[in-house]
Design an enzyme around this catalytic site. Sequence first.
Site, mmCIF file in Angstrom:
data_model
loop_
_atom_site.group_PDB
_atom_site.id
_atom_site.type_symbol
_atom_site.label_atom_id
_atom_site.label_comp_id
_atom_site.label_asym_id
_atom_site.label_seq_id
_atom_site.Cartn_x
_atom_site.Cartn_y
_atom_site.Cartn_z
ATOM 1 N N GLY A 212 0.835 -1.214 0.000
ATOM 2 C CA GLY A 212 0.000 0.000 0.000
ATOM 3 C C GLY A 212 0.855 1.244 0.000
ATOM 4 O O GLY A 212 2.050 1.193 -0.326
ATOM 5 N N ASN A 213 0.283 2.377 0.326
ATOM 6 C CA ASN A 213 1.043 3.627 0.433
ATOM 7 C C ASN A 213 0.383 4.516 1.484
ATOM 8 O O ASN A 213 -0.615 4.125 2.095
ATOM 9 C CB ASN A 213 1.150 4.322 -0.932
ATOM 10 C CG ASN A 213 -0.212 4.649 -1.494
ATOM 11 O OD1 ASN A 213 -0.939 5.450 -0.933
ATOM 12 N ND2 ASN A 213 -0.584 3.999 -2.596
#
Length: 402
Positions: A212-213
């Site tokens: 993810g980020n």
Amino acid sequence: MNILSGKKVLLGITGGIAAYKTTYLTRLLVKAGVSVKVVMTPSAKDFVTPLTLSTLSKNPVLSTFTNEDDDNDMWNNHVDLGLWADLMIIAPCTANTMSKMVNGTVDNLLLAVYTSAKCPVYFAPAMDLDMYKHPSTTQNFEKLASYGNFMIPAGDGELASGLSGKGRMAEPEEIVSFIEQQLLKEQPLRGKKCLITAGPTHESIDPVRFIGNHSTGKMGMALATDLANRGVLVTLIMGPSSVKTDNVLIERINVISAQEMYEAVHANINNQDYAIFSAAVADYKPAIPAHQKIKKSSETLTLELVKNPDILASVGAMESHPFLVGFALETENEMEHAFAKAKKKNTDLLILNSMNDNGAGFGIDTNKITIIDNQGNAQEFPVKSKTLVAKDIVDEIVKRTS
Ligand code: PMT
């Protein structure tokens, strides 16, 4: 849906016989979906009771700087009230209150709220015909308009004095309709449609882990809110985010992965007037996510990643597509990379934000952007709250599309 629905309105009532009509005005506003808070001058209470107005508005009615009934002697913060409101209506507005509004006299709560208010203010004068015609009154009308207030003119008819002429406060229906018409004029985007992608995507490694980020969805939500406040119907396609949605004009579709975001975008892209891609989409995903939790049996673990679809580029490649706004989050050679992205993804506008700028990027409540158009022009903005950044972006869209 009524344009007033969801708005927060401060109703300021001053001491004139027409104050009795504000009970009906309050009812009309509440019926239109407005949150109403009433502030009265002390003399307004001689004409209509706070109890009636608090019952109708479903909120306490304020008329003094401190709450006399409250043991804690709470301060009625005029600044907070002024900031809370989307608009203020002063009805009836007596000649006396008008004169104080013109001169900045603040000798009651209503006038303190008026001078603190940042929102548009509408005033509906009510007085006897000779007072209405008096040169000082005419001058005050002009001065109040020059301060940016909107006057809802009085009507002709029988007056409390028994005389007949101009000075009757506009009827509650006329006041509501006047404000509705004004709001409609100010919303060139009303009824338009916009699709927004926002937040991160999560790409499953196994049932408990993902790639993810740090995107929170704040930038996308600020855009959705600004557009909805201008009457735009927003389809917000949001990756995993704890940011809340509470505007009836925002339809939120929650997705997790880039593939889901891609499918949701293409299921909804037709008939949109604008599309804004603020999501931080994972460019790659694990080729084959494990069905069971991966055990830490070896010292190293190699994941094979495959490319996700480029959602923005896929829309930019459509034969006919909405006015297209992309984002670019860069860490080096910002302008060069952003210009290349704008060209490759065929955007009308590209919003560059750089992780090298203080106050820009993920998570925080501010951003610093440069807007790049499809002619290669770049316009740089200072650090602002994401709310104001969203406004700058939407203003630019309005400028380019109207
Ligand atoms: O959510 P916040 O915490 O408020 O943070 C806001 C933000 C920093 C995420 C936002 O301002 C931002 O910059 N969003 C774009 C982030 C990004 O992934 O940029 P990019 O340069 O990798 O992508 C370029 C554009 O293509 C973006 O519009 C992106 O949405 C889009 N894209 C990228 C990859 C992909 N597979 N599909 C896409 O649609």
